[in-house]
Design an enzyme around this catalytic site. Structure first.
Site, short mmCIF file in Angstrom:
data_model
loop_
_atom_site.label_atom_id
_atom_site.label_comp_id
_atom_site.label_asym_id
_atom_site.label_seq_id
_atom_site.Cartn_x
_atom_site.Cartn_y
_atom_site.Cartn_z
N LYS A 67 0.76 -1.44 0.13
CA LYS A 67 -0.14 0.29 -0.05
C LYS A 67 0.84 0.75 -0.60
O LYS A 67 1.22 1.12 0.86
CB LYS A 67 -1.43 -0.12 1.18
CG LYS A 67 -1.81 1.31 1.26
CD LYS A 67 -2.59 1.01 2.67
CE LYS A 67 -3.43 2.97 2.25
NZ LYS A 67 -4.24 2.90 3.55
N LYS A 100 -2.88 -1.03 -4.11
CA LYS A 100 -3.06 -0.24 -3.54
C LYS A 100 -2.82 1.18 -3.43
O LYS A 100 -0.99 0.81 -2.93
CB LYS A 100 -3.36 -0.41 -2.38
CG LYS A 100 -4.80 0.65 -2.06
CD LYS A 100 -5.36 0.50 -0.84
CE LYS A 100 -6.70 1.71 -0.27
NZ LYS A 100 -6.74 2.11 1.04
C1 PBG Z 1 -6.97 3.59 5.24
C2 PBG Z 1 -7.76 3.37 3.94
C3 PBG Z 1 -7.22 4.07 2.98
C4 PBG Z 1 -7.51 3.49 2.20
C5 PBG Z 1 -8.39 2.77 2.33
N1 PBG Z 1 -8.06 2.26 3.65
C6 PBG Z 1 -6.76 5.70 3.08
C7 PBG Z 1 -5.31 5.60 3.70
O1 PBG Z 1 -5.11 5.02 3.13
O2 PBG Z 1 -5.29 6.83 3.93
C8 PBG Z 1 -8.16 4.67 0.63
C9 PBG Z 1 -9.38 3.70 -0.19
C10 PBG Z 1 -9.76 4.41 -1.27
O3 PBG Z 1 -9.32 5.93 -1.29
O4 PBG Z 1 -11.22 4.24 -2.29
N2 PBG Z 1 -6.90 2.81 6.00
#
Ligand code: PBG
Length: 330
Positions: free
Chosen positions: A200, A254
Site C-alpha cells: 500500500k 493499492k
Molecule cells: C485507510 C484506508 C485508506 C483507503 C482504504 N483504507 C486511505 C488511507 O490510507 O488514507 C483508501 C481507499 C480509497 O482511496 O478508495 N486505512
C-alpha cells in the site's frame, strides 16, 4: 519457413465479434469484483459524497439493500468502511474495539440478510482517531508500530466475532499479519481469511475516501512513515513475502492502475491470489473525464477492470462494482 505477412495477418482473428470473443485471453465477470461501501449512523439515510460522484454513505438498512443488490448482480463480496460520528473519535481510536460499533452492526445485519455474501472489513484506526492516522501516535506524531498492532489485533477479533469473512489490515504496521492470524487461530476462527494490504503506497489518490470516512480534515501530516514510497518496487515484493510468511491468504496492491507493474511482479514472483484496489481518486478521475466529455463511462470502466485481470489479479475492489456487474450481466 517462418509464417509472416501476408500469410500471417493478426487482424484476421479480430475481424468479427464472435472471433474476438473466442480469442479473448482474459475474462472479467461480476465474480471478480469487491464493492466498497460506506456506512453512516441512522435509518433511511443516504449521504452523497461530493468528491465521489455517484457514491453515497448509507445507513445500515441501505447497506443491507446494497448487499442484496450485490448478491443479485453476482458480486461475491462487499468491503465495509464506517463514517464515525465526531463524538466517538478519540486519540486512541478505541471505538474500533466496541462490539456494537457501526462496522460490527452492519456486518451482523448483512450476514443475517444475505448469509452467502462475503463481508470484508478494514483493519486500521483512521476512521476512529481524532488525528486521522491509522494507528496510535506518540507526542511527536510518529505512528507507533507495536502499540498499534496490539489494538489492531483487538479490532480484527472484534470484526471476526461480528461475522466478518475477510479481515483486511490496511494500516501497514510491521508484523501485524502474523499477530492477527495467531489471535484468530486462538479463537478457533480458522476460516476467517486475511487479505493483507501488503503493498500500500502513500498516495495522492486517497483524498475522496478520506472525505467519505470523515478523516480528511483531521489528518495531521501524511502517512509516509508507514505507507510505501511510490519510488519503490523491490520493497513491495519484500512486504508481500513477509505478509505471506505471516499467514496472509491473499495480498492487495493499492492504488490500482498506477501500480500495474507491481501487480505483475507480485503475481509472477509469488503465484498467490492478488487483489487490486482501484481507489477513490482513480474513480473520481475516471468520473471527471466522463463529466468533461472526454470518454465513455461504460467503456472506461470495463477497460480499466480488464487491465487488472490481464495483469494477474484474482479480483478488484472498485466503486464501479455494481455498474460494471450490470454491464457484464447484460
Ligand atoms: C485507510 C484506508 C485508506 C483507503 C482504504 N483504507 C486511505 C488511507 O490510507 O488514507 C483508501 C481507499 C480509497 O482511496 O478508495 N486505512
Amino acid at each position: 519457413m517462418n509464417a509472416a505477412y501476408p500469410a500471417l495477418r493478426l487482424r484476421r482473428t479480430r475481424a468479427s465479434s464472435w472471433s474476438r470473443r473466442l480469442h479473448a485471453e482474459t475474462v472479467l465477470t461480476p465474480a471478480d469484483l469487491i464493492w466498497p461501501l460506506f456506512i453512516v449512523e441512522g435509518e433511511g439515510v443516504e449521504q452523497p459524497i461530493a468528491s465521489l460522484p455517484g457514491v453515497s454513505r448509507w445507513s445500515i438498512d441501505g447497506i443491507v439493500a446494497r448487499a442484496r443488490e450485490a448478491r443479485a448482480l453476482g458480486i461475491p463480496c462487499v468491503a465495509l468502511f464506517p463514517y464515525t460520528p465526531a463524538h466517538l473519535k478519540t486519540e486512541d481510536g478505541r471505538e474500533a474495539l466496541n462490539p456494537d460499533n457501526l462496522m460490527c452492526r452492519a456486518t451482523r445485519a448483512i450476514k443475517h440478510a444475505v448469509p452467502d455474501l462475503g463481508v470484508l472489513t478494514d483493519v486500521a484506526l483512521d476512521p476512529y482517531t481524532t488525528h486521522g492516522h491509522d494507528g496510535l501516535v506518540d507526542a511527536a506524531g510518529y505512528v507507533l508500530n507495536d502499540a498499534t498492532a496490539d489494538v489492531l489485533i483487538g479490532q480484527a477479533l472484534n470484526q471476526a466475532r461480528a461475522g466478518a469473512d475477510i479481515v483486511a489490515p490496511s494500516d501497514m504496521m510491521d508484523g501485524r499479519i502474523g499477530m492477527i492470524r495467531g489471535a484468530l487461530e486462538g479463537e478457533g476462527a480458522h476460516n476467517v481469511q486475511i487479505m493483507s494490504y501488503a503493498a500500500k503506497y502513500a498516495s495522492g489518490f486517497y483524498g475522496p475516501f478520506r472525505d467519505a470516512v470523515g478523516s480528511r480534515g483531521l489528518l495531521k501530516g501524511d502517512k509516509k512513515t508507514y505507507q510505501m514510497d511510490h519510488a519503490n518496487a523491490e520493497e513491495a515484493l519484500r512486504e508481500v513475502a513477509l505478509d505471506l510468511a505471516e499467514g496472509a491468504d491473499s495480498v492487495m496492491v493499492k492504488p490500482g492502475l498506477p501500480y500495474l507493474d507491481i501487480i505483475v511482479r507480485v503475481k509472477q514472483r509469488f503465484e498467490v491470489p492478488v487483489f487490486a484496489y482501484q481507489v477513490s481518486g482513480e474513480y473520481a478521475m475516471l468520473e471527471a473525464s466522463v463529466a468533461a466529455g472526454a470518454g465513455d463511462r461504460d467503456a472506461l470502466v470495463i477497460e480499466t477492470l480488464m487491465a487488472f485481470k490481464r495483469a494477474g489479479c484474482s479480483g478488484v475492489l472498485t466503486y464501479h462494482a455494481a455498474h460494471a456487474a450490470r454491464l457484464l450481466g447484460a
